[in-house]
Design an enzyme around this catalytic site. Structure first.
Site, PDB file in Angstrom:
ATOM      1  CG  HIS A 270      -2.061   0.858   1.260  1.00 27.93           C
ATOM      2  ND1 HIS A 270      -2.392   1.679   0.219  1.00 27.93           N
ATOM      3  CD2 HIS A 270      -2.964   1.129   2.241  1.00 27.93           C
ATOM      4  CE1 HIS A 270      -3.447   2.419   0.544  1.00 27.93           C
ATOM      5  NE2 HIS A 270      -3.802   2.103   1.780  1.00 27.93           N
ATOM      6  CG  HIS A 309      -4.255   0.730  -8.384  1.00 33.09           C
ATOM      7  ND1 HIS A 309      -5.594   0.650  -8.074  1.00 33.09           N
ATOM      8  CD2 HIS A 309      -3.695   1.559  -7.478  1.00 33.09           C
ATOM      9  CE1 HIS A 309      -5.823   1.425  -7.029  1.00 33.09           C
ATOM     10  NE2 HIS A 309      -4.690   1.985  -6.652  1.00 33.09           N
ATOM     11  CG  ASP A 365       3.006   4.511  -4.119  1.00 38.12           C
ATOM     12  OD1 ASP A 365       3.012   5.640  -3.615  1.00 38.12           O
ATOM     13  OD2 ASP A 365       2.299   3.587  -3.713  1.00 38.12           O
TER      14      ASP A 365
HETATM   15  N1  CMC Z   1       4.900  -6.458 -10.991  1.00 41.07           N
HETATM   16  C1  CMC Z   1       4.804  -7.652 -11.624  1.00 41.07           C
HETATM   17  N2  CMC Z   1       3.691  -8.386 -11.694  1.00 41.07           N
HETATM   18  C2  CMC Z   1       2.593  -7.877 -11.098  1.00 41.07           C
HETATM   19  C3  CMC Z   1       2.616  -6.633 -10.439  1.00 41.07           C
HETATM   20  C4  CMC Z   1       3.821  -5.918 -10.405  1.00 41.07           C
HETATM   21  N3  CMC Z   1       3.908  -4.747  -9.805  1.00 41.07           N
HETATM   22  N4  CMC Z   1       1.387  -6.368  -9.934  1.00 41.07           N
HETATM   23  C5  CMC Z   1       0.624  -7.429 -10.269  1.00 41.07           C
HETATM   24  N5  CMC Z   1       1.355  -8.325 -10.975  1.00 41.07           N
HETATM   25  C6  CMC Z   1       0.873  -9.566 -11.586  1.00 41.07           C
HETATM   26  C7  CMC Z   1       0.655 -10.644 -10.536  1.00 41.07           C
HETATM   27  O1  CMC Z   1       1.829 -11.415 -10.354  1.00 41.07           O
HETATM   28  C8  CMC Z   1      -0.487 -11.418 -11.142  1.00 41.07           C
HETATM   29  O2  CMC Z   1       0.037 -12.224 -12.170  1.00 41.07           O
HETATM   30  P1  CMC Z   1      -0.575 -13.696 -12.447  1.00 41.07           P
HETATM   31  O3  CMC Z   1      -1.991 -13.425 -12.891  1.00 41.07           O
HETATM   32  O4  CMC Z   1       0.292 -14.285 -13.476  1.00 41.07           O
HETATM   33  O5  CMC Z   1      -0.523 -14.424 -11.130  1.00 41.07           O
HETATM   34  C9  CMC Z   1      -1.345 -10.340 -11.807  1.00 41.07           C
HETATM   35  O6  CMC Z   1      -0.430  -9.279 -12.122  1.00 41.07           O
HETATM   36  C10 CMC Z   1      -2.460  -9.812 -10.929  1.00 41.07           C
HETATM   37  O7  CMC Z   1      -1.874  -9.374  -9.703  1.00 41.07           O
HETATM   38  P2  CMC Z   1      -2.580  -9.395  -8.279  1.00 41.07           P
HETATM   39  O8  CMC Z   1      -1.550  -9.485  -7.215  1.00 41.07           O
HETATM   40  O9  CMC Z   1      -3.650 -10.449  -8.306  1.00 41.07           O
HETATM   41  O10 CMC Z   1      -3.275  -7.997  -8.280  1.00 41.07           O
HETATM   42  P3  CMC Z   1      -3.859  -7.249  -7.008  1.00 41.07           P
HETATM   43  O11 CMC Z   1      -4.992  -6.422  -7.481  1.00 41.07           O
HETATM   44  O12 CMC Z   1      -4.117  -8.189  -5.889  1.00 41.07           O
HETATM   45  O13 CMC Z   1      -2.631  -6.327  -6.545  1.00 41.07           O
HETATM   46  C11 CMC Z   1      -1.171  -4.518  -6.188  1.00 41.07           C
HETATM   47  C12 CMC Z   1      -2.559  -4.959  -6.713  1.00 41.07           C
HETATM   48  C13 CMC Z   1      -1.083  -2.995  -6.232  1.00 41.07           C
HETATM   49  C14 CMC Z   1      -0.986  -4.968  -4.738  1.00 41.07           C
HETATM   50  C15 CMC Z   1      -0.083  -5.160  -7.117  1.00 41.07           C
HETATM   51  O14 CMC Z   1      -0.236  -4.710  -8.450  1.00 41.07           O
HETATM   52  C16 CMC Z   1       1.323  -4.884  -6.601  1.00 41.07           C
HETATM   53  O15 CMC Z   1       1.827  -5.621  -5.752  1.00 41.07           O
HETATM   54  N6  CMC Z   1       2.000  -3.798  -7.135  1.00 41.07           N
HETATM   55  C17 CMC Z   1       3.299  -3.438  -6.631  1.00 41.07           C
HETATM   56  C18 CMC Z   1       3.143  -2.676  -5.325  1.00 41.07           C
HETATM   57  C19 CMC Z   1       2.630  -1.263  -5.547  1.00 41.07           C
HETATM   58  O16 CMC Z   1       3.089  -0.558  -6.438  1.00 41.07           O
HETATM   59  N7  CMC Z   1       1.686  -0.858  -4.695  1.00 41.07           N
HETATM   60  C20 CMC Z   1       1.119   0.486  -4.731  1.00 41.07           C
HETATM   61  C21 CMC Z   1      -0.323   0.463  -5.090  1.00 41.07           C
HETATM   62  S1  CMC Z   1      -0.935   2.098  -5.505  1.00 41.07           S
HETATM   63  C22 CMC Z   1      -0.880   2.978  -4.055  1.00 41.07           C
HETATM   64  C23 CMC Z   1      -1.796   2.463  -3.020  1.00 41.07           C
HETATM   65  O17 CMC Z   1      -2.996   2.256  -3.294  1.00 41.07           O
HETATM   66  O18 CMC Z   1      -1.335   2.309  -1.897  1.00 41.07           O
END
Ligand code: CMC
Length: 430
Positions: A270, A309, A365
């Site tokens: 987050h 996201h 971010d």
């Molecule tokens: N880099 C590489 N792969 C990713 C990333 C990433 N940053 N984000 C998601 N994926 C892949 C993930 O591995 C999955 O692949 P597969 O379908 O093959 O298993 C797919 O994309 C879907 O990901 P998810 O984890 O199911 O998506 P989510 O909605 O649960 O997660 C998130 C959202 C923001 C936690 C995630 O994109 C992430 O970890 N990003 C990096 C951390 C980040 O930048 N966070 C800040 C978010 S914005 C500010 C805030 O709201 O706080």
């Protein structure tokens, strides 16, 4: 948004029974599913949604987010317009009250918030009691909870005027607390807020004033900071806001609810992501090649921090504005070479099938850490900056929640997966 009277017909193939469930605003009420039973003593159908992927937890009029089209609006106003034309304290009032204030209303509000910036001496002593290398978010969380102890009257949620004072108190003091966390980590004495300065000017001055009183922040940096705070001010039902609402639904005081929001924001998925972005960029600057790094990401070894996201499946509109603000700040501070690495990573990712297929775009971010660093802040302070910006959003959402007659204590159900009933076994017989 108004809703037409619509219904959904459901046939339960387990029993052959038919049900008509009302649909409003594209949603059904999960409790309407409880009538769907296989027998009279069946509990009724529940929904299973472990990360709230498809569950609206409230009705809210604060922020509109269309993740597929990259749209963000505060009380109807596009983020691009408020970032360009408004100020952080005006946005705070907009989020809280629902409309842009008159000039007189805004002036009175600014005066009240700035007058609330000084923190009591015992809170200063609390900060000083932490080791110098304590994480500022841990200190901020503790200080916010401690402020609640100063206001036992805040439990009276029915008194709107009293709650307004707490809201002003939190927006005022969170900036001072943030600056004091920085001063503490540097072993520097605290600088008191100055009522003649604006919120963002005060914040920069409390960070950087030297012991001779010398420091006047460059107005371009003040403006960039204000823009950053505006961009973080609300983002509907994200993890920390949901934490604030969920904890607040127990009718605890608002300081405790905001401390819960700070806790949620502290996590690397987050608010902690911008700190992680900088560490990632530094690693690449330190020798790891971009193709090597990208292979690791695509192989599932790590994530490209600042990308992806839960809601945006398009470019985060805040990331665009921040990228531009980065350039403005670098005009004053000189360019950070990590910006080129970030731009390079972005270009490669946006053209790479792995990211395209998963609709992963830069989020807020990806570039914010670069600005914070240019403003002279260490990485541990980045999430504190996010918390200062997000405070009005948390408070607006909390305020909406406590006035919402439909809200009750937040209490999800579960699908039990444990053992069936069994008899206790004495220790001697195990
Ligand atoms: N880099 C590489 N792969 C990713 C990333 C990433 N940053 N984000 C998601 N994926 C892949 C993930 O591995 C999955 O692949 P597969 O379908 O093959 O298993 C797919 O994309 C879907 O990901 P998810 O984890 O199911 O998506 P989510 O909605 O649960 O997660 C998130 C959202 C923001 C936690 C995630 O994109 C992430 O970890 N990003 C990096 C951390 C980040 O930048 N966070 C800040 C978010 S914005 C500010 C805030 O709201 O706080």
């Amino acid at each position: 948004m108004t809703s037409k009277a619509e219904t959904l017909n459901i046939t339960d193939n387990r029993t052959g029974q038919q049900y008509e469930v009302p649909v409003a605003d594209g949603t059904i009420r999960a409790t309407d599913l409880r009538q769907i039973k296989t027998s009279d003593d069946d509990f009724g159908l529940m929904t299973y949604d472990p990360a709230y992927m498809n569950t609206a937890s409230c009705r809210s009029a604060v922020t509109y987010l269309d993740g597929d089209n990259g749209v963000l609006r505060y009380r109807g106003y596009p983020i691009e317009q408020v970032a360009e034309k408004s100020s952080f304290l005006e946005v705070a009032l907009l989020l809280l009250d629902g409309d842009l204030p008159s000039k007189a209303e805004l002036e009175a509000w600014e005066k009240d918030v700035i007058a609330a910036m000084p923190v009591p001496e015992h809170i200063e002593a609390l900060i000083n009691s932490f080791p110098q290398d304590a994480h500022p978010m841990a200190m901020l969380m503790a200080a916010m909870a401690a402020l609640g102890a100063d206001h036992p009257e805040a439990v009276d949620l029915a008194d709107d005027a009293l709650q307004r004072k707490q809201i002003i108190n939190i927006i005022g003091k969170i900036a001072t607390l943030g600056a004091y966390m920085y001063r503490h980590s540097k072993g520097l004495p605290f600088v008191k807020p100055d009522p003649s300065k604006s919120y963002s000017e005060n914040f920069l001055t409390m960070l950087y004033q030297d012991d001779k009183g010398g420091y006047t922040p460059d107005p371009r940096l003040v403006k960039a900071l204000d823009v950053l705070l505006i961009l973080h001010a609300d983002h509907e039902q994200n993890c920390s806001t949901s934490a604030v609402r969920s904890v607040g639904s127990s009718q605890v005081d608002v300081y405790s609810s905001i401390a819960a929001g700070i806790a949620a924001l502290y996590g690397p998925l987050h608010g902690g992501a911008n700190e992680a972005v900088l560490k990632m960029l530094r690693r690449i600057d330190g020798g790891q090649t971009i193709p090597e790094f990208m292979e690791g990401v695509k192989g599932g070894k790590e994530r490209l921090m600042g990308f992806g996201h839960r809601v945006y499946k398009n470019y985060d509109p805040r990331a665009k504005i921040i990228k531009k603000a980065c350039e403005d700040v670098f005009e004053v501070t000189g360019k950070n070479p990590l910006l080129d690495i970030a731009s390079g990573l972005e270009e490669i990712a946006l053209a790479d099938e792995y990211f395209v297929k998963r609709k992963l775009y830069p989020n807020v971010d990806f570039y914010s850490g670069l600005i914070y660093e240019a403003l002279g802040l260490p990485a541990e302070m980045f999430t504190v900056m996010f918390a200062i910006g997000r405070a009005p959003g948390w408070l607006a959402q909390w305020n909406e929640m406590i006035h919402d007659k439909e809200q009750k204590i937040s209490r999800p159900r579960q699908v039990y997966t444990g053992a069936d009933e069994r008899d206790y076994v004495e220790a001697s017989a195990r």
